[in-house]
Design an enzyme around this catalytic site. Structure first.
Site, PDB file in Angstrom:
ATOM      1  N   HIS A  70     -45.212   1.162 -17.802  1.00  0.00           N
ATOM      2  CA  HIS A  70     -44.226   0.775 -17.350  1.00  0.00           C
ATOM      3  C   HIS A  70     -44.085  -1.019 -17.512  1.00  0.00           C
ATOM      4  O   HIS A  70     -42.758  -1.322 -17.664  1.00  0.00           O
ATOM      5  CB  HIS A  70     -44.122   0.960 -15.947  1.00  0.00           C
ATOM      6  N   GLN A 130     -34.425  16.303 -13.159  1.00  0.00           N
ATOM      7  CA  GLN A 130     -34.989  16.679 -14.365  1.00  0.00           C
ATOM      8  C   GLN A 130     -36.231  17.608 -14.290  1.00  0.00           C
ATOM      9  O   GLN A 130     -37.069  17.735 -15.391  1.00  0.00           O
ATOM     10  CB  GLN A 130     -35.172  15.393 -14.844  1.00  0.00           C
TER      11      GLN A 130
HETATM   12  O1  PAF Z   1     -39.051   8.406 -18.197  1.00  0.00           O
HETATM   13  C1  PAF Z   1     -38.845   8.546 -17.007  1.00  0.00           C
HETATM   14  O2  PAF Z   1     -39.524   8.080 -15.978  1.00  0.00           O
HETATM   15  C2  PAF Z   1     -37.603   9.106 -16.570  1.00  0.00           C
HETATM   16  O3  PAF Z   1     -37.347  10.263 -17.273  1.00  0.00           O
HETATM   17  C3  PAF Z   1     -36.316   8.352 -16.361  1.00  0.00           C
HETATM   18  C4  PAF Z   1     -35.985   7.970 -17.833  1.00  0.00           C
HETATM   19  C5  PAF Z   1     -36.663   7.095 -15.431  1.00  0.00           C
HETATM   20  C6  PAF Z   1     -35.230   9.313 -16.081  1.00  0.00           C
HETATM   21  O4  PAF Z   1     -35.592   9.726 -14.670  1.00  0.00           O
END
Ligand code: PAF
Length: 282
Positions: free
Chosen positions: A37, A61
């Protein structure tokens, strides 16, 4: 660094920055930061005047039997790391702020989401594209950075941005790996000691395939077999898929050519890991 939890408050800030002609960089995340990140934040930081990072574990998701509830969270630590990395605003909405009662509008990228992870995680990409579209509308970034580790996600988002004319440039940052090659992921924290010891076999297998390509092997079926049999030398590994695909349309290829990727999903116990490598760069 500011922590903002309400959409209206973030809009006010963004409006001000836009008036001043500032370039807004954005890294959407689900938090529990690792170097992967942070490397995306570094890329966005260099390309923007104002850097916004969102932290939101997006419920839509995750499938019903997936890890939404146990997904690791540590806001305090994340805020410290973000500040150290020069982030200007952390946007941390709660579920009610993002999904009001009676929410019923979704964004779906049709073809690119059918295979690979999409096949095993129905609805996952619809959740991702919906939240990312919402976040783009809220943050209005000039550039947004995603990781190559989630390669299908990055390609799907690029398609969405092109198809729906979002005025944002999508930048993809490289996979960041642990010293033994395991791709960094918040989910690595789920692995027990033995699983963690065996998990680097995923990247070893991908590298073996890339070496074979360098030696002249272009046969995708053969390379797939090599990846599968190498991963299988880790006794705890359960392969979900190994795919050799084109990096634009994610369709399986029979012969490796420029832009061919090997992408895998492998379970170790209750943990699903994904990784990928270019077998031949474009
Ligand atoms: O990759 C992620 O952490 C997630 O899929 C995102 C892009 C933040 C969407 O919730």
């Amino acid at each position: 660094m500011k922590l903002i939890e309400k959409i209206a408050d973030l809009r006010e800030e963004i409006k001000r920055f836009k008036r001043e002609g500032k370039i807004i960089g954005f890294v959407p995340t689900m938090g529990y930061f690792h170097e992967g990140h942070l490397s995306l934040m570094d890329i966005a930081r260099k390309r923007s005047d104002v850097l916004v990072v969102s932290i939101f574990v997006n419920p839509i998701q995750f499938g019903p039997n997936e890890d939404y509830n146990r997904y690791p969270r540590d806001l305090k630590r994340d805020l410290k790391l973000a500040e150290e990395r020069g982030v200007d605003i952390v946007f941390h909405p709660d579920n009610r702020e993002m999904y009001q009662e009676n929410f019923q509008t979704y964004v779906n990228v049709e073809k690119l989401t059918k295979g690979m992870c999409g096949k095993y995680r129905p609805g996952h990409f619809r959740g991702v594209t919906t939240v990312v579209a919402k976040l783009f509308n809220i943050v209005q970034p000039d550039i947004a950075v995603f990781g190559q580790k989630d390669v299908q996600q990055a390609i799907v988002i690029k398609r969405m941005v092109g198809d729906l004319n979002f005025p944002v440039e999508i930048v993809v940052g490289p996979v960041i790996r642990e010293h033994d090659g395991l791709a960094m992921s918040s989910r690595n924290t789920y692995l027990n000691d033995e699983e963690r010891k065996q998990a680097p076999m995923i990247y070893k297998a991908l590298k073996v395939a890339r070496e074979k390509v360098k030696m002249g092997n272009r046969d995708a079926a053969k390379l797939k077999e090599i990846i599968e049999s190498t991963i299988a030398t880790a006794p705890l590994a359960r392969i979900e898929y190994v795919e050799i695909v084109d990096d634009e349309n994610l369709e399986p290829v029979s012969e490796v050519k420029p832009g061919t990727l090997a992408a895998v999903a492998v379970w170790f116990g209750k943990t699903r890991l994904i990784d990928n490598i270019y077998l031949m760069e474009r």
